[in-house]
Scaffold this motif. Structure first.
Motif, PDB file in Angstrom:
ATOM      1  N   ALA A   1      10.464  -7.727   7.907  1.00 31.46           N
ATOM      2  CA  ALA A   1      11.050  -6.740   7.279  1.00 31.46           C
ATOM      3  C   ALA A   1      10.908  -5.372   7.901  1.00 31.46           C
TER       4      ALA A   1
ATOM      5  N   ARG B   1      13.406  -2.303   7.469  1.00 32.84           N
ATOM      6  CA  ARG B   1      13.114  -1.985   6.119  1.00 32.84           C
ATOM      7  C   ARG B   1      11.589  -1.558   6.075  1.00 32.84           C
ATOM      8  N   TYR B   2      11.392  -0.445   6.198  1.00 30.64           N
ATOM      9  CA  TYR B   2       9.899   0.026   6.625  1.00 30.64           C
ATOM     10  C   TYR B   2       9.276   0.086   5.130  1.00 30.64           C
ATOM     11  N   GLN B   3       9.932   0.851   4.142  1.00 32.68           N
ATOM     12  CA  GLN B   3       9.232   0.727   2.946  1.00 32.68           C
ATOM     13  C   GLN B   3       8.869  -0.551   2.381  1.00 32.68           C
ATOM     14  N   GLU B   4       9.760  -1.572   2.532  1.00 32.69           N
ATOM     15  CA  GLU B   4       9.396  -2.765   2.139  1.00 32.69           C
ATOM     16  C   GLU B   4       8.339  -3.743   3.028  1.00 32.69           C
TER      17      GLU B   4
END
Length: 559
Positions: free
Chosen positions: A490, A495-498
């Protein structure tokens, strides 16, 4: 309908206690245990219990069953030692088998490899007392092959465990010939240290002559093995018995006379050991065997005892010690997964329920070996084998190697001998099938998850890797490695928050949770979530205050 099951009551009771130990580990996930570690512990206890019962069953089901089991395990350990020595002297051993002056061997840990050879020594000495001369000679050859294997691992714990094991074996067997063979084996093994010093010098100095020195050591080992084999094959007569007693007495007197002038060296060596001597830094040729250092174990044991006092009833949960030690350690270079003591590990992580289960398991096993129906010589040898395992596991983490535990329990079950337990046929079949299915499922799930993780690492695209990782979590939802790699996929996809969410979840599953917090901080930093990244760094520092890696990268400047 009744089915006569040739399984000893003591073996059944001990195996039940071992399974209870695994169940306590799983139950500990309710108050802090790591699920992946706990379920693995249950897997290992089920396998060990099955081995113990299988050994007892074989001893009653097959003619000379106990001899077949003891001889089979002996043959396996000797084959491993012979392969190790052959490949070392031929120069074909892989680099992964070496860790400086220590030989890790196929088990990838020198103390576990040494322990595997140590459990074979009582079995080899047992073979030297059999009726057939050829079997006695084979036992002598095997004994020195195993001793030579232990020497190259430089496992001091294995050598000490083997000595204690043989002492217990001799005390229980009460066989004069066994005493003579044991003394001769010890003296010949001690003599092999002389040529082994040249091996150690070649390994430490990286002179390029290690294979040559291993070859010389192997030749001396073969000579010593033939000497013990020849003595073991001598006829079993009263005259030879008296000669054996006399020779043993002279050998002991000579050894004591040789050791007396060196007693003054023990004090200074002990002082250096207590003041932080590192065996790996000793000069080439001196070997680790000359060091009395506990290599940081006193600090580890102190942390484990202090930790146990904080939760004396239920413990902190299976697999929790790693995080506790990482926070409490005073040596920045010292990382451990277990307390290097099976007793302290059980106390600290599983509390009193785990301690009662473990003590019951070992006590019932020894009672069975003392009171079992198997031949006295076999029971004495098996008692030595169990002592070798538990003794070394008391100062190391070798109990975590299933192959080692299974071999020991198989021997113990066979030596205890058959029993007379009766069970109803239909419930036995159905219950056994149910337990088998559950055990297979427990074993298969982590294996399949690891296979999918390997496939994900080799995947051509991130989407393919992601899909495979989702399947892996279906097999083992508690695998920190799988969740961590999901976070990496990720993060690489932006997709840093994920990724941060996955790393946070991995931190609840992993032994080294500070690593996951650092990776979470990195993902948050890349996503420009500065405050959340700082908070993750602070959590990582709280979990591992001495880690210098946290002074760089995503956590640089965060105190």
């Amino acid at each position: 309908m009744l089915l006569q099951a040739p399984v000893a009551l003591w073996a059944a009771a001990s195996s039940a206690a071992f399974v209870v130990l695994g169940l306590v580990a799983v139950a500990s996930t309710a108050w802090g245990g790591l699920p992946d570690v706990a379920w693995k512990a249950l897997d290992e206890s089920l396998i060990g219990a099955a081995a113990l019962l299988a050994g007892s069953f074989i001893s009653g089901f097959a003619r000379n069953g106990s001899r077949l089991v003891l001889g089979g395990v002996l043959a396996a350990t000797v084959a491993m030692s012979v392969e190790l020595l052959y490949r070392l002297q031929a120069g074909t051993a892989p680099d992964a088998w070496f860790d400086g002056r220590k030989v890790e061997g196929p088990l990838s840990y020198h103390n576990a490899q040494g322990a595997m050879f140590a459990i074979g020594v009582p079995l080899a000495l047992w073979a030297t007392t059999r009726r057939a001369a050829v079997v006695r000679a084979a036992g002598g050859l095997s004994c020195l092959a195993l001793v030579a294997g232990m020497l190259v691992t430089q496992s001091r714990g294995a050598l000490l465990a083997a000595l204690v094991a043989v002492t217990i074996q001799v005390a229980l067997a009460r066989d004069v010939r066994l005493v003579a063979h044991a003394i001769l084996a010890v003296l010949l093994g001690a003599a092999l240290v002389i040529p082994f010093r040249h091996v150690d010098a070649a390994l430490v100095n990286d002179s390029g002559h290690a294979a040559t020195q291993f070859r010389s050591f192997a030749e001396w080992s073969l000579l010593a093995a033939f000497v013990l084999a020849a003595v073991s094959a001598l006829p079993r007569t009263n005259l030879m018995r008296r000669c054996a007693i006399g020779a043993s007495a002279l050998a002991v007197i000579g050894a004591v006379a040789f050791a007396l002038p060196h007693l003054g060296e023990v004090g200074p060596k002990l002082d250096r050991a207590l003041n932080g001597e590192e065996p790996t830094r000793l000069p080439g040729g001196q070997t680790r065997l000359s060091s009395l250092s506990l290599t940081g174990r006193t600090q580890i044991w102190r942390v484990a005892l202090d930790s146990y006092r904080d939760a004396p009833v239920l413990g902190h949960g299976s697999g929790s010690f790693t995080a506790i030690f990482t926070r409490a350690r005073t040596n920045k270079d010292l990382y451990v997964l277990q307390p290097h003591s099976i007793e302290l590990e059980v106390l600290d992580e599983l509390g009193l329920p785990g301690a009662v289960a473990f003590v019951s398991f070992v006590a019932l096993l020894f009672v069975g070996l003392v009171r079992g129906r198997g031949p006295r010589a076999a029971r004495a040898a098996a008692a030595g084998v169990v002592v070798a395992l538990v003794g070394q596991a008391s100062v190391d983490w070798t109990f975590s190697f299933p192959a080692l535990v299974v071999a020991v329990l198989l021997v113990a079950g066979a030596a205890i001998g058959p029993g007379s337990l009766t069970v109803r046929a239909t419930p036995a079949v159905l219950g056994g099938a149910a337990v088998g299915v559950i055990a297979l499922a427990l074993l298969a799930a982590p294996y399949l998850a690891n296979r999918h993780l390997a496939d994900a690492r080799a995947a051509a695209t991130s989407q393919k890797a992601w899909d495979v990782l989702r399947q892996a979590r279906g097999f083992d939802p508690w695998s920190a490695e799988v969740v961590d790699y999901q976070g990496q996929v990720a993060e690489d996809a932006g997709r840093y928050q994920e990724a941060a969410r996955l790393y946070a979840h991995a931190a609840t599953l992993a032994r080294l949770s500070w690593v996951e917090e650092y990776r979470r901080a990195r993902a948050l930093r890349e996503g420009h979530f500065t405050s959340a990244a700082t908070a993750a760094c602070l959590r990582a520092r709280a979990l591992n205050p001495l880690e210098r890696l946290l002074d760089h990268g995503a956590c640089e400047g965060v105190q």
